[in-house]
Design an enzyme around this catalytic site. Structure first.
Site, PDB file in Angstrom:
ATOM      1  N   ASP A 122      43.771  38.838  46.496  1.00  0.00           N
ATOM      2  CA  ASP A 122      43.967  37.844  45.433  1.00  0.00           C
ATOM      3  C   ASP A 122      43.212  38.265  44.172  1.00  0.00           C
ATOM      4  O   ASP A 122      43.262  37.581  43.154  1.00  0.00           O
ATOM      5  CB  ASP A 122      43.601  36.420  45.898  1.00  0.00           C
ATOM      6  CG  ASP A 122      42.150  36.267  46.294  1.00  0.00           C
ATOM      7  OD1 ASP A 122      41.406  37.269  46.302  1.00  0.00           O
ATOM      8  OD2 ASP A 122      41.737  35.113  46.596  1.00  0.00           O
ATOM      9  N   SER A 123      42.554  39.450  44.229  1.00  0.00           N
ATOM     10  CA  SER A 123      42.009  40.051  43.012  1.00  0.00           C
ATOM     11  C   SER A 123      43.129  40.321  42.010  1.00  0.00           C
ATOM     12  O   SER A 123      42.852  40.611  40.840  1.00  0.00           O
ATOM     13  CB  SER A 123      41.275  41.357  43.343  1.00  0.00           C
ATOM     14  OG  SER A 123      42.089  42.201  44.127  1.00  0.00           O
ATOM     15  N   GLU A 139      31.344  41.809  51.705  1.00  0.00           N
ATOM     16  CA  GLU A 139      31.295  42.088  50.261  1.00  0.00           C
ATOM     17  C   GLU A 139      29.922  41.789  49.688  1.00  0.00           C
ATOM     18  O   GLU A 139      29.382  40.685  49.882  1.00  0.00           O
ATOM     19  CB  GLU A 139      32.368  41.260  49.535  1.00  0.00           C
ATOM     20  CG  GLU A 139      32.340  41.501  48.021  1.00  0.00           C
ATOM     21  CD  GLU A 139      33.576  41.013  47.281  1.00  0.00           C
ATOM     22  OE1 GLU A 139      34.541  40.565  47.938  1.00  0.00           O
ATOM     23  OE2 GLU A 139      33.564  41.092  46.039  1.00  0.00           O
TER      24      GLU A 139
HETATM   25  O1  KIV Z   1      41.026  40.295  46.661  1.00  0.00           O
HETATM   26  C1  KIV Z   1      40.445  41.356  46.873  1.00  0.00           C
HETATM   27  O2  KIV Z   1      40.668  42.387  46.242  1.00  0.00           O
HETATM   28  C2  KIV Z   1      39.433  41.349  47.915  1.00  0.00           C
HETATM   29  C3  KIV Z   1      38.522  42.542  47.975  1.00  0.00           C
HETATM   30  C4  KIV Z   1      37.514  42.389  46.902  1.00  0.00           C
HETATM   31  C5  KIV Z   1      37.891  42.702  49.306  1.00  0.00           C
HETATM   32  O3  KIV Z   1      39.315  40.425  48.656  1.00  0.00           O
END
Ligand code: KIV
Length: 263
Positions: free
Chosen positions: A44-45, A181
């Site tokens: 969701d990044s 994380e």
């Molecule tokens: O949404 C994402 O990219 C993540 C990573 C930071 C692990 O959850």
């Protein structure tokens, strides 16, 4: 042949590091796989790096379904994990199952949910109904406002103990993988030694079973200040394919993350 959760478990047991990157579209799915990435995280990044939001909170289930479909169409080999966005799993296990089913139907092989002890019931509910679950502990970006910023977690003795306990409980509830994380490297090492499922670190030191980075961060596409744990692979390699190949090589060789990328 498709990489499965069993493949990744075997790699972790044999000490063969797992290379994971975030991925949001079909073209990159093919490129990342060709460069040797074993697992693609439809994170969701995408709310930050594709949509331009300050946080991941505005990302919707529909966004995640769309991008998971795109990645799945471009992928032949990698194990695909789809993030459950904010608001789609916290209300309760049944709600979470309905939403997870949409992400699985879009082409994910596992869903990722943020949070420790409060999410155990949901992890168990999904895992016993055919939905593999990846836990996400430490700095969980959907809780950024509760944390008061993107801060390293598990620094105090009490917080470290809670994180270790959360990881063990998540495994017991059925989680098949755990993302750690922004936690101290020593704590991530202890967690990794205390669970039997693969741990995937992002800012969690070199001793996790695998590593993940946000694609746009490691390719230096995303503007602005980067977290300490990000390495700019474009600077070192000069091309996208070369950058991803170098990342995979360094993850396998345990030269990434170095102490300068760890806490
Ligand atoms: O949404 C994402 O990219 C993540 C990573 C930071 C692990 O959850």
């Amino acid at each position: 042949m498709r990489i499965t959760l069993s493949t990744l478990h075997r790699m972790a047991q044999e000490g063969n590091r797992i290379a994971m990157l975030t991925c949001y579209d079909a073209s990159f799915a093919g490129l990342l796989e060709a460069a040797g990435v074993e697992s693609l995280l439809v994170g969701d990044s995408l709310g930050n790096v594709l949509q331009g939001h300050e946080t991941t909170l505005p990302v919707t289930l529909r966004d995640m379904v769309y991008h998971t479909q795109c990645v799945a169409r471009g992928s032949k080999r990698a194990f695909i994990i789809g993030d459950m966005p904010f608001g789609t799993f916290q209300a309760g296990p049944q709600d979470a199952f309905r939403n997870a089913a949409e992400i699985m139907a879009a082409g994910a092989h596992m869903v990722k949910i943020e949070g420790g002890a409060p999410m155990l019931e949901t992890t168990e509910y999904l895992a016993t109904r055919g939905v593999p679950v990846c836990g996400h502990l430490g700095l969980t970006p959907q809780s950024v406002h509760q944390f008061g910023g993107y801060k390293v977690q598990g620094r105090s003795e009490g917080a470290a103990e809670r994180l270790l306990e959360d990881a063990k409980l998540q495994e017991r509830a059925g989680a098949g993988m755990i993302v750690l994380e922004a936690v101290p490297a020593a704590l991530a090492r202890e967690i990794t030694a205390s669970v039997t499922v693969p741990t995937i670190g992002i800012g969690a030191g070199v001793d996790c079973h695998g590593q993940v980075l946000v694609l746009h961060d490691m390719l230096d596409i995303f503007p602005g200040r980067k977290a300490k744990f990000v390495k700019n692979y474009m600077r070192a390699a000069g091309s996208i394919q070369g950058a991803v190949e170098l990342y995979v090589k360094e993850v396998k060789a345990r030269t990434f993350p170095g102490p300068e990328h760890s806490f």
